[in-house]
Design a protein around this motif. Structure first.
Motif, PDB file in Angstrom:
ATOM      1  N   LEU A  56       0.816  -1.209   0.000  1.00 19.84           N
ATOM      2  CA  LEU A  56       0.000   0.000   0.000  1.00 19.84           C
ATOM      3  C   LEU A  56       0.856   1.268   0.000  1.00 19.84           C
ATOM      4  O   LEU A  56       0.424   2.303  -0.521  1.00 19.84           O
ATOM      5  CB  LEU A  56      -0.926   0.014   1.219  1.00 19.84           C
ATOM      6  CG  LEU A  56      -2.239  -0.761   1.084  1.00 19.84           C
ATOM      7  CD1 LEU A  56      -2.925  -0.846   2.434  1.00 19.84           C
ATOM      8  CD2 LEU A  56      -3.152  -0.093   0.063  1.00 19.84           C
ATOM      9  N   LEU A  57       2.052   1.197   0.578  1.00 20.97           N
ATOM     10  CA  LEU A  57       2.892   2.396   0.677  1.00 20.97           C
ATOM     11  C   LEU A  57       3.277   2.932  -0.700  1.00 20.97           C
ATOM     12  O   LEU A  57       2.970   4.092  -1.029  1.00 20.97           O
ATOM     13  CB  LEU A  57       4.132   2.094   1.522  1.00 20.97           C
ATOM     14  CG  LEU A  57       3.868   1.652   2.966  1.00 20.97           C
ATOM     15  CD1 LEU A  57       5.175   1.301   3.661  1.00 20.97           C
ATOM     16  CD2 LEU A  57       3.132   2.754   3.723  1.00 20.97           C
ATOM     17  N   PRO A  58       3.937   2.142  -1.568  1.00 21.65           N
ATOM     18  CA  PRO A  58       4.240   2.668  -2.901  1.00 21.65           C
ATOM     19  C   PRO A  58       2.986   2.920  -3.729  1.00 21.65           C
ATOM     20  O   PRO A  58       2.964   3.845  -4.555  1.00 21.65           O
ATOM     21  CB  PRO A  58       5.122   1.583  -3.535  1.00 21.65           C
ATOM     22  CG  PRO A  58       4.828   0.343  -2.773  1.00 21.65           C
ATOM     23  CD  PRO A  58       4.509   0.792  -1.377  1.00 21.65           C
ATOM     24  N   LEU A  59       1.931   2.116  -3.515  1.00 18.97           N
ATOM     25  CA  LEU A  59       0.710   2.310  -4.292  1.00 18.97           C
ATOM     26  C   LEU A  59       0.054   3.646  -3.974  1.00 18.97           C
ATOM     27  O   LEU A  59      -0.355   4.384  -4.885  1.00 18.97           O
ATOM     28  CB  LEU A  59      -0.265   1.162  -4.013  1.00 18.97           C
ATOM     29  CG  LEU A  59      -1.620   1.232  -4.723  1.00 18.97           C
ATOM     30  CD1 LEU A  59      -1.428   1.267  -6.235  1.00 18.97           C
ATOM     31  CD2 LEU A  59      -2.497   0.047  -4.320  1.00 18.97           C
ATOM     32  N   VAL A  60      -0.047   3.988  -2.686  1.00 19.43           N
ATOM     33  CA  VAL A  60      -0.651   5.262  -2.304  1.00 19.43           C
ATOM     34  C   VAL A  60       0.183   6.433  -2.817  1.00 19.43           C
ATOM     35  O   VAL A  60      -0.356   7.432  -3.310  1.00 19.43           O
ATOM     36  CB  VAL A  60      -0.824   5.332  -0.773  1.00 19.43           C
ATOM     37  CG1 VAL A  60      -1.141   6.760  -0.322  1.00 19.43           C
ATOM     38  CG2 VAL A  60      -1.932   4.379  -0.327  1.00 19.43           C
ATOM     39  N   GLY A 233       6.006  -6.298  -4.743  1.00 16.86           N
ATOM     40  CA  GLY A 233       4.664  -6.410  -5.305  1.00 16.86           C
ATOM     41  C   GLY A 233       4.081  -5.058  -5.663  1.00 16.86           C
ATOM     42  O   GLY A 233       3.468  -4.894  -6.726  1.00 16.86           O
ATOM     43  N   GLY A 234       4.271  -4.067  -4.783  1.00 20.64           N
ATOM     44  CA  GLY A 234       3.773  -2.727  -5.077  1.00 20.64           C
ATOM     45  C   GLY A 234       4.469  -2.103  -6.272  1.00 20.64           C
ATOM     46  O   GLY A 234       3.835  -1.495  -7.140  1.00 20.64           O
ATOM     47  N   VAL A 235       5.785  -2.261  -6.343  1.00 19.84           N
ATOM     48  CA  VAL A 235       6.551  -1.714  -7.467  1.00 19.84           C
ATOM     49  C   VAL A 235       6.153  -2.402  -8.772  1.00 19.84           C
ATOM     50  O   VAL A 235       6.045  -1.758  -9.825  1.00 19.84           O
ATOM     51  CB  VAL A 235       8.060  -1.860  -7.197  1.00 19.84           C
ATOM     52  CG1 VAL A 235       8.870  -1.564  -8.457  1.00 19.84           C
ATOM     53  CG2 VAL A 235       8.486  -0.932  -6.068  1.00 19.84           C
ATOM     54  N   GLN A 309      -3.871 -12.248  -7.486  1.00 15.87           N
ATOM     55  CA  GLN A 309      -2.921 -12.541  -6.440  1.00 15.87           C
ATOM     56  C   GLN A 309      -2.266 -11.225  -6.279  1.00 15.87           C
ATOM     57  O   GLN A 309      -1.359 -11.060  -5.583  1.00 15.87           O
ATOM     58  CB  GLN A 309      -1.783 -13.453  -6.840  1.00 15.87           C
ATOM     59  CG  GLN A 309      -2.037 -14.612  -7.656  1.00 15.87           C
ATOM     60  CD  GLN A 309      -0.856 -15.098  -8.391  1.00 15.87           C
ATOM     61  OE1 GLN A 309       0.289 -14.904  -8.069  1.00 15.87           O
ATOM     62  NE2 GLN A 309      -1.127 -15.753  -9.424  1.00 15.87           N
ATOM     63  N   GLY A 310      -2.379 -10.452  -7.044  1.00 12.75           N
ATOM     64  CA  GLY A 310      -1.724  -9.265  -7.007  1.00 12.75           C
ATOM     65  C   GLY A 310      -1.320  -8.781  -8.267  1.00 12.75           C
ATOM     66  O   GLY A 310      -1.697  -8.331  -8.874  1.00 12.75           O
ATOM     67  N   LEU A 311      -0.595  -8.818  -9.188  1.00 14.84           N
ATOM     68  CA  LEU A 311      -0.442  -7.747 -10.053  1.00 14.84           C
ATOM     69  C   LEU A 311      -1.684  -7.726 -10.597  1.00 14.84           C
ATOM     70  O   LEU A 311      -2.143  -7.072  -9.871  1.00 14.84           O
ATOM     71  CB  LEU A 311       0.639  -7.885 -11.015  1.00 14.84           C
ATOM     72  CG  LEU A 311       1.669  -6.888 -10.986  1.00 14.84           C
ATOM     73  CD1 LEU A 311       2.756  -7.103 -11.877  1.00 14.84           C
ATOM     74  CD2 LEU A 311       1.361  -5.694 -10.660  1.00 14.84           C
TER      75      LEU A 311
END
Length: 311
Positions: A56-60, A233-235, A309-311
């Motif tokens: 969530l940190l890089p996504l936000v 995952g966020g990156v 799952q995520g991306l």
């Protein structure tokens, strides 16, 4: 002198999009390698929590940079998001569990059955056309699944392979269901940022709900792997999102399958894994089926490649 003063040309347009897409597959491979390295030292729910909460940190930050935070998180389809998030979170649990029973490359390979299942779901639930070409892709994918899973279920593969294969198949089906719901949300006008954000929030909450089942205090190396999985995952999501802004989906699609290569390389380098006969037979069938079953020229919905799952 002119060659010394002329600035180097920067990547732009399609080459930049391709570079970003390749970068996203590398980041995704790094995420799965971190989770694989954790083994069963950390409970599964705890891994899901860190993967989602840290991402969530890089996504936000990315959504704020693009002007979609917080106003872009509003939704008119809360129940649609709930359905997508529940299937996606379940897919994350089964995907991470698969990594505990199968080599990295094999677990990644089974996730590519999702486009095959999605083609069937799109035909059955959205009325999408399922012509001879896509039917051929579905047939190839199912043949690949049989080539991989039948030896496992018959005891021809190492212990745990049958359970890993079952979890991998469950991941593909849950992922396809989640991506079908993403398609519905997108057609209804929901923004990609909102879809990705609420998925990460719900997945983190699902992981946190497993605290009563027992969490552990991770050692420094384990904590670093948990943080690495979340950040990677966020990156991966951000790089993939940016890639679709610079290149058409048809140009980027072939590079999606580099994930299998990176997973095989990481498996050999870090876990002493060697692709088995079942993988070598099933791989071309599943990948061929996924490429054929995915409609040419359609721009995929931009979601985390944990494939729900995520991306």
């Amino acid at each position: 002198m002119g060659s010394l003063t002329t600035p180097r040309p920067r990547l732009s347009g399609e080459p930049l999009g391709i570079a970003l897409r390749i970068g996203s597959t590398l980041a995704f491979a790094a995420m799965t390698a971190c989770i694989k390295a954790l083994g069963d030292a950390v409970p599964l729910g705890q891994v899901v929590f860190f993967r989602s909460a840290v991402a969530l940190l890089p996504l936000v930050l990315f959504l704020w940079w693009t002007g979609d935070f917080p106003r872009g998180l509003a939704t008119r389809r809360p129940f649609g998001h709930i359905a997508r998030c529940l299937m996606g979170a379940a897919a994350m649990f089964t995907s991470f569990a698969t990594l505990r029973y199968l080599p990295l490359a094999e677990a990644t390979l089974l996730s590519y059955l999702a486009p095959v299942v999605l083609a069937l779901l799109g035909w059955g639930m959205l009325g999408e056309r399922l012509g001879p070409r896509r039917l051929g892709g579905v047939g190839l994918g199912l043949a690949g699944a049989a080539a991989f899973c039948l030896p496992a279920f018959s005891g021809g593969l190492p212990p745990g392979a049958a359970l890993g294969g079952t979890l991998g198949l469950a991941t593909a089906m849950l992922t396809a269901g989640a991506l079908l719901q993403v398609r519905r949300l997108t057609l209804a006008g929901e923004k990609a940022g909102a879809i990705a954000f609420w998925f990460a929030v719900v997945s983190a909450a699902a992981g946190l709900a497993t605290v009563p089942a027992g969490w552990v205090w991770p050692h420094p190396a384990e904590f670093a792997l948990l943080l690495g999985a979340g950040l990677a995952g966020g990156v991966a999501h951000i790089l993939m999102t940016l890639s679709f802004r610079h290149a058409e989906a048809a140009a980027l699609a072939p590079y999606e399958y580099l994930s299998i290569l990176w997973a095989a390389v990481a498996g050999m380098l870090f876990f002493a894994e060697r692709p088995g006969t079942a993988f070598l037979i099933a791989g071309p069938l599943i990948l061929g089926g996924a490429m054929i079953a995915t409609p040419a020229g359609r721009k995929p919905t931009v979601v985390t490649r944990d494939r729900a799952q995520g991306l």
